[in-house]
Design an enzyme around this catalytic site. Structure first.
Site, mmCIF file in Angstrom:
data_model
loop_
_atom_site.group_PDB
_atom_site.id
_atom_site.type_symbol
_atom_site.label_atom_id
_atom_site.label_comp_id
_atom_site.label_asym_id
_atom_site.label_seq_id
_atom_site.Cartn_x
_atom_site.Cartn_y
_atom_site.Cartn_z
ATOM 1 N N HIS A 1 0.802 -23.947 -11.536
ATOM 2 C CA HIS A 1 1.153 -25.020 -12.359
ATOM 3 C C HIS A 1 0.234 -25.368 -13.627
ATOM 4 O O HIS A 1 0.038 -26.490 -14.013
ATOM 5 C CB HIS A 1 1.300 -26.478 -11.187
ATOM 6 C CG HIS A 1 2.579 -26.158 -10.426
ATOM 7 N ND1 HIS A 1 3.727 -26.420 -10.830
ATOM 8 C CD2 HIS A 1 2.349 -25.938 -9.086
ATOM 9 C CE1 HIS A 1 4.554 -26.173 -9.728
ATOM 10 N NE2 HIS A 1 3.627 -25.819 -8.734
ATOM 11 N N ASP B 1 0.383 -22.773 -16.097
ATOM 12 C CA ASP B 1 1.158 -22.075 -17.376
ATOM 13 C C ASP B 1 1.864 -23.078 -18.236
ATOM 14 O O ASP B 1 1.448 -22.971 -19.547
ATOM 15 C CB ASP B 1 2.140 -20.998 -16.899
ATOM 16 C CG ASP B 1 3.348 -21.215 -16.182
ATOM 17 O OD1 ASP B 1 3.446 -22.441 -15.564
ATOM 18 O OD2 ASP B 1 3.994 -20.334 -15.862
ATOM 19 N N SER C 1 25.997 -4.825 -9.103
ATOM 20 C CA SER C 1 24.879 -4.884 -8.243
ATOM 21 C C SER C 1 25.124 -3.915 -7.176
ATOM 22 O O SER C 1 26.264 -4.309 -6.288
ATOM 23 C CB SER C 1 24.505 -6.320 -7.744
ATOM 24 O OG SER C 1 23.877 -6.459 -6.605
ATOM 25 N N GLY D 1 14.892 -15.199 -3.798
ATOM 26 C CA GLY D 1 14.580 -16.532 -3.682
ATOM 27 C C GLY D 1 13.503 -17.077 -2.733
ATOM 28 O O GLY D 1 13.390 -17.872 -2.076
ATOM 29 N N GLY E 1 10.049 -16.655 -4.241
ATOM 30 C CA GLY E 1 9.012 -17.327 -4.953
ATOM 31 C C GLY E 1 8.227 -16.071 -5.361
ATOM 32 O O GLY E 1 7.006 -16.076 -5.739
ATOM 33 N N SER F 1 11.825 -12.700 -8.055
ATOM 34 C CA SER F 1 12.930 -11.644 -8.556
ATOM 35 C C SER F 1 13.692 -11.926 -9.833
ATOM 36 O O SER F 1 14.248 -11.040 -10.525
ATOM 37 C CB SER F 1 14.012 -11.674 -7.289
ATOM 38 O OG SER F 1 14.457 -12.884 -7.088
ATOM 39 N N ASP G 1 5.533 -15.716 -15.065
ATOM 40 C CA ASP G 1 6.311 -14.613 -14.162
ATOM 41 C C ASP G 1 6.753 -13.397 -15.205
ATOM 42 O O ASP G 1 6.739 -12.174 -14.752
ATOM 43 C CB ASP G 1 7.425 -15.145 -13.504
ATOM 44 C CG ASP G 1 7.090 -16.240 -12.508
ATOM 45 O OD1 ASP G 1 5.829 -16.614 -12.400
ATOM 46 O OD2 ASP G 1 7.924 -17.349 -12.262
#
Ligand code: GLA
Length: 370
Positions: free
Chosen positions: A36, A38, A66, A114, A116, A119, A164
């Site tokens: 927390h 960035d 996909s 999903g 964390g 992805s 990320d």
């Protein structure tokens, strides 16, 4: 070619009836320390993991396929599905004035979704690198990362920071990446865990992060208010004395951000000195601050961190946004089974859902496949 890259290439051929023009892939990430920070213009220290999302791409109008979901979506409009991520990247590229022609693409990946491990940044980064090469845009990696962040903020609608996307596009194998999220300077910091007899154990709590977005945006807004109260642009510039001028939630959140930025720089020094005891200590302090001041931990994340500590981990902390998702621990190689088994037992005793465990080594960032 890596397995995921081969899978994407084969899916492309099966789906669209020709060979792809090129294949690229990009990794998920864990963050070693610097949470927390960035979006407050501060420092982060992520590393890429050896789980990736691959894209096989060519010009054409067959849509987005996909292999993991076995479904095709139009390149066209936003629809709240996984396809919004590649769409968002094409959208951001075109918005910058780049020539983006019709393309078709197939995706395959093994980044847990999903949980964390980013992805979403991986699919954005892979798409950005692939489209950049396909259309000969020649955009620098750092600029691709910023473009991906804008795609996620403005098209997908998630107000994430830059960590990320930077990690997915700029990390190097065997190293963590120190990012100054204000100047956007980034440096690799060698991280040879095996030489230190250590392993990076990741605990996926498998807790749904439905509330995460609200909590995340909330924390961001409080930080912005705290900066305003102090008359500075970003909490990056706040000092320990400044904290005396804050109160309530603003004080608590700022306390975390100010101390966490200092911890990242101290952690990088510790890594340079191969001092994993100090590095681990900083991880524990980071977790306590996220739990007590930033208030983004959960019983699952705390249970993992405490159990890992009791079973010899040098350091452990939640990684990513919190509110569920994953935690990491630096564990002597000889004790990883002990840690994961003890955690399984502790989760069961506390009536928590059974977690999943992974071990990662710092992996390479986004690449075009040979
Ligand atoms: C999420 C966001 C990142 C960062 C972390 C918290 O992963 O995508 O930008 O803010 O949370 O450190």
């Amino acid at each position: 070619m890596r397995e995921t890259e081969q899978k994407a290439a084969q899916a492309y051929t099966k789906q669209f009836g020709s060979e792809p023009d090129l294949v690229a892939s990009a990794p998920g990430r864990i963050n070693l320390i610097g949470e927390h920070t960035d979006y407050n213009g501060g420092f982060v220290l992520p590393c890429a993991i050896d789980r990736r999302i691959a894209i096989a791409v060519g010009t054409g109008e067959g849509g987005l396929y996909s292999a993991d979901f076995d479904e095709t979506r139009e390149v066209g409009e936003k629809d709240g599905s996984w396809a919004d991520y590649p769409r968002s990247v094409a959208w951001a590229m075109a918005k910058d004035g780049n020539r983006v022609e019709p393309f078709e693409a197939a995706f395959a990946g093994d980044v847990p979704l999903g949980s964390g491990l980013s992805s979403s940044a991986a699919i954005e980064a892979a798409t950005a690198l692939a489209l950049d090469a396909l259309f000969g845009l020649d955009i620098e990696r750092k600029d691709l990362a910023v473009l991906c962040q804008r795609a996620e903020n403005d098209y997908v609608g998630v107000a994430s920071g830059i960590m990320d996307q930077y990690a997915s596009l700029l990390c190097e194998a065997g190293a963590a990446l120190l990012v100054d999220c204000r100047s956007l300077e980034a440096h690799s910091v060698p991280l040879d865990l095996a030489a230190a007899g250590l392993a990076l154990v990741v605990c996926d709590t498998r807790v749904e992060r439905g509330l995460a977005d609200t909590g995340y945006n909330d924390r961001r807004a409080t930080c912005e208010r705290a900066a305003q109260t102090l008359g500075i642009d970003e909490l990056r510039d706040a000092t320990d004395e400044d904290l005396n001028r804050l109160s309530g939630e603003e004080l608590e959140r700022a306390r975390h951000v100010v101390s966490e930025n200092a911890r990242v720089l101290a952690a990088v020094e510790a890594l340079k000195n191969n001092d994993f005891d100090e590095f681990g200590r900083l991880m524990y302090v980071s977790h306590a601050s996220l739990r007590d001041h930033y208030e983004v931990s959960t019983p699952e994340l705390d249970t993992f961190v405490e159990t890992a500590r009791e079973h010899g981990a040098k350091g452990a902390r939640l990684t990513g946004a919190g509110f569920g998702g994953c935690a990491i621990a630096l564990v002597p190689e000889s004790r990883t089974d002990e840690v994961t088994e003890a955690c399984r037992r502790a989760f069961a005793e506390h009536d928590l859902q059974e977690p999943a465990f992974y071990e990662f080594v710092p992996a390479a960032g986004a690449e075009l496949a040979e």
